[in-house]
Design a protein around this motif. Structure first.
Motif, PDB file in Angstrom:
ATOM      1  N   ASP A  95       0.813  -1.219   0.000  1.00  0.00           N
ATOM      2  CA  ASP A  95       0.000   0.000   0.000  1.00  0.00           C
ATOM      3  C   ASP A  95       0.845   1.266   0.000  1.00  0.00           C
ATOM      4  OD1 ASP A  95      -2.409  -1.331  -0.063  1.00  0.00           O
ATOM      5  OD2 ASP A  95      -2.587  -1.425   2.117  1.00  0.00           O
ATOM      6  N   GLN A  96       2.150   1.118   0.161  1.00  0.00           N
ATOM      7  CA  GLN A  96       3.028   2.281   0.141  1.00  0.00           C
ATOM      8  C   GLN A  96       3.392   2.617  -1.295  1.00  0.00           C
ATOM      9  OE1 GLN A  96       6.440   1.153   2.461  1.00  0.00           O
ATOM     10  NE2 GLN A  96       5.772   2.411   4.178  1.00  0.00           N
ATOM     11  N   GLN A  97       3.276   3.891  -1.624  1.00  0.00           N
ATOM     12  CA  GLN A  97       3.651   4.299  -2.969  1.00  0.00           C
ATOM     13  C   GLN A  97       5.157   4.407  -3.118  1.00  0.00           C
ATOM     14  OE1 GLN A  97       1.668   7.707  -4.478  1.00  0.00           O
ATOM     15  NE2 GLN A  97      -0.353   6.967  -3.924  1.00  0.00           N
ATOM     16  N   LEU A  98       5.817   4.890  -2.090  1.00  0.00           N
ATOM     17  CA  LEU A  98       7.255   5.112  -2.182  1.00  0.00           C
ATOM     18  C   LEU A  98       7.985   4.419  -1.031  1.00  0.00           C
ATOM     19  CD1 LEU A  98       7.283   8.931  -3.028  1.00  0.00           C
ATOM     20  CD2 LEU A  98       7.619   7.030  -4.615  1.00  0.00           C
ATOM     21  N   THR A  99       9.214   4.071  -1.308  1.00  0.00           N
ATOM     22  CA  THR A  99      10.107   3.535  -0.294  1.00  0.00           C
ATOM     23  C   THR A  99      11.496   4.094  -0.585  1.00  0.00           C
ATOM     24  OG1 THR A  99      10.811   1.510   0.829  1.00  0.00           O
ATOM     25  CG2 THR A  99      10.726   1.439  -1.583  1.00  0.00           C
ATOM     26  N   VAL A 101      15.454   3.804  -1.684  1.00  0.00           N
ATOM     27  CA  VAL A 101      16.242   2.966  -2.586  1.00  0.00           C
ATOM     28  C   VAL A 101      16.912   1.840  -1.795  1.00  0.00           C
ATOM     29  CG1 VAL A 101      18.269   2.907  -4.100  1.00  0.00           C
ATOM     30  CG2 VAL A 101      16.606   4.763  -4.318  1.00  0.00           C
ATOM     31  N   SER A 102      17.455   2.148  -0.627  1.00  0.00           N
ATOM     32  CA  SER A 102      18.140   1.127   0.175  1.00  0.00           C
ATOM     33  C   SER A 102      17.182   0.009   0.597  1.00  0.00           C
ATOM     34  CB  SER A 102      18.794   1.753   1.407  1.00  0.00           C
ATOM     35  OG  SER A 102      17.823   2.379   2.223  1.00  0.00           O
ATOM     36  N   ASP A 103      15.942   0.361   0.943  1.00  0.00           N
ATOM     37  CA  ASP A 103      14.954  -0.660   1.314  1.00  0.00           C
ATOM     38  C   ASP A 103      14.605  -1.546   0.124  1.00  0.00           C
ATOM     39  OD1 ASP A 103      14.905   0.305   3.889  1.00  0.00           O
ATOM     40  OD2 ASP A 103      13.107   1.528   3.580  1.00  0.00           O
ATOM     41  N   GLU A 104      14.458  -0.924  -1.038  1.00  0.00           N
ATOM     42  CA  GLU A 104      14.131  -1.681  -2.248  1.00  0.00           C
ATOM     43  C   GLU A 104      15.285  -2.629  -2.608  1.00  0.00           C
ATOM     44  OE1 GLU A 104      11.333  -2.415  -5.481  1.00  0.00           O
ATOM     45  OE2 GLU A 104      11.189  -1.624  -3.457  1.00  0.00           O
ATOM     46  N   MET A 105      16.510  -2.162  -2.439  1.00  0.00           N
ATOM     47  CA  MET A 105      17.673  -3.007  -2.731  1.00  0.00           C
ATOM     48  C   MET A 105      17.784  -4.156  -1.722  1.00  0.00           C
ATOM     49  SD  MET A 105      19.176  -1.822  -5.501  1.00  0.00           S
ATOM     50  CE  MET A 105      20.964  -1.910  -5.595  1.00  0.00           C
ATOM     51  N   ASP A 106      17.457  -3.897  -0.450  1.00  0.00           N
ATOM     52  CA  ASP A 106      17.454  -4.971   0.551  1.00  0.00           C
ATOM     53  C   ASP A 106      16.432  -6.040   0.184  1.00  0.00           C
ATOM     54  OD1 ASP A 106      19.433  -3.752   2.045  1.00  0.00           O
ATOM     55  OD2 ASP A 106      18.033  -2.857   3.487  1.00  0.00           O
ATOM     56  N   PHE A 107      15.262  -5.597  -0.265  1.00  0.00           N
ATOM     57  CA  PHE A 107      14.224  -6.539  -0.697  1.00  0.00           C
ATOM     58  C   PHE A 107      14.734  -7.371  -1.882  1.00  0.00           C
ATOM     59  CE2 PHE A 107      10.567  -7.235  -3.622  1.00  0.00           C
ATOM     60  CZ  PHE A 107       9.973  -8.258  -2.906  1.00  0.00           C
ATOM     61  N   VAL A 133      22.359   8.085  -3.059  1.00  0.00           N
ATOM     62  CA  VAL A 133      20.971   7.845  -3.486  1.00  0.00           C
ATOM     63  C   VAL A 133      20.240   6.865  -2.574  1.00  0.00           C
ATOM     64  CG1 VAL A 133      21.492   8.330  -5.902  1.00  0.00           C
ATOM     65  CG2 VAL A 133      21.533   5.965  -5.090  1.00  0.00           C
ATOM     66  N   SER A 134      20.919   6.323  -1.579  1.00  0.00           N
ATOM     67  CA  SER A 134      20.319   5.273  -0.762  1.00  0.00           C
ATOM     68  C   SER A 134      19.042   5.704  -0.037  1.00  0.00           C
ATOM     69  CB  SER A 134      21.328   4.731   0.242  1.00  0.00           C
ATOM     70  OG  SER A 134      21.634   5.705   1.209  1.00  0.00           O
ATOM     71  N   GLN A 135      18.931   6.969   0.296  1.00  0.00           N
ATOM     72  CA  GLN A 135      17.750   7.444   1.022  1.00  0.00           C
ATOM     73  C   GLN A 135      16.709   8.093   0.107  1.00  0.00           C
ATOM     74  OE1 GLN A 135      17.467   6.636   4.337  1.00  0.00           O
ATOM     75  NE2 GLN A 135      19.330   5.533   3.798  1.00  0.00           N
ATOM     76  N   GLN A 136      16.973   8.100  -1.183  1.00  0.00           N
ATOM     77  CA  GLN A 136      16.049   8.728  -2.138  1.00  0.00           C
ATOM     78  C   GLN A 136      14.790   7.879  -2.280  1.00  0.00           C
ATOM     79  OE1 GLN A 136      16.472  11.790  -3.737  1.00  0.00           O
ATOM     80  NE2 GLN A 136      18.087  11.857  -2.195  1.00  0.00           N
ATOM     81  N   PRO A 137      13.648   8.527  -2.549  1.00  0.00           N
ATOM     82  CA  PRO A 137      12.409   7.761  -2.733  1.00  0.00           C
ATOM     83  C   PRO A 137      12.361   7.085  -4.107  1.00  0.00           C
ATOM     84  CG  PRO A 137      11.991  10.119  -2.974  1.00  0.00           C
ATOM     85  CD  PRO A 137      13.431   9.970  -2.579  1.00  0.00           C
ATOM     86  N   ILE A 138      11.713   5.941  -4.125  1.00  0.00           N
ATOM     87  CA  ILE A 138      11.521   5.163  -5.345  1.00  0.00           C
ATOM     88  C   ILE A 138      10.182   4.454  -5.200  1.00  0.00           C
ATOM     89  CG2 ILE A 138      12.757   3.179  -4.397  1.00  0.00           C
ATOM     90  CD1 ILE A 138      13.786   2.545  -7.164  1.00  0.00           C
TER      91      ILE A 138
END
Length: 171
Positions: A95-99, A101-107, A133-138
């Motif tokens: 349900d989250q639109q953004l996360t 970059v670091s979280d997406e890479m961990d996933f 860029v690790s804290q940038q939204p994606i």
């Protein structure tokens, strides 16, 4: 008479201006509705994308776990934990639109750890993330389908080894 003419002229101009403002307000409201509908359509499309976990991925993972239960129970348990982590992440972020970059890479790392068990030495992965860029939204859960397609259409039908390189950097 001149005062009446002046007032009639002023009333006509005021009426024309009120009518123009009314049309402008309607135009803006219509544009706002269209923008809102476009945003809702985009959100629905992203939500549908996020909600998709390829059934083949699930079945392949479960089949791999079933095989490992007999041959390598510890690896089967580790893979089960990874699969649970993938689904926990999907449920938490669907349900989250953004996360970040670091979280997406961990996933992606967790997802690729599962695929690594399935493909073994055939799958080589390299990942790098620029700290800038690790804290940038994606958009959340946007990269996994791309990586899954790379495996499905690039590595799976291939006889030899494959290499997936994932880089997050500002350009």
């Amino acid at each position: 008479t001149s005062e009446i003419d002046f007032l009639e002229n002023a009333a006509g101009q005021i009426g024309s201006r009120i009518e123009a403002l009314s049309h402008e307000r309607e135009k803006i409201e219509r544009q706002n509705r269209e923008t809102t509908l476009r945003e809702l359509a985009a959100q629905a499309e992203l939500k549908a994308l996020r909600a998709q976990i390829n059934p083949h991925f699930l079945f392949n993972s479960l089949n791999t776990i079933a095989d490992l239960i007999v041959t390598d129970p510890a690896k089967a348990e580790a893979m089960t934990v990874l699969l649970a982590k993938v689904f926990r992440h999907v449920l938490a972020h669907s349900d989250q639109q953004l996360t970040r970059v670091s979280d997406e890479m961990d996933f992606l790392r967790t997802y690729l750890d599962i695929e690594q068990v399935r493909f073994g030495e055939r799958l080589r992965v390299s990942m790098s993330i620029d700290p800038a860029v690790s804290q940038q939204p994606i958009p959340s859960l946007i990269l996994q389908p791309v990586v899954e397609n790379a495996i499905k259409h690039g590595l799976a039908p291939k006889v030899g080894d494959g290499h997936i390189s994932i880089t997050a950097a500002r350009q």
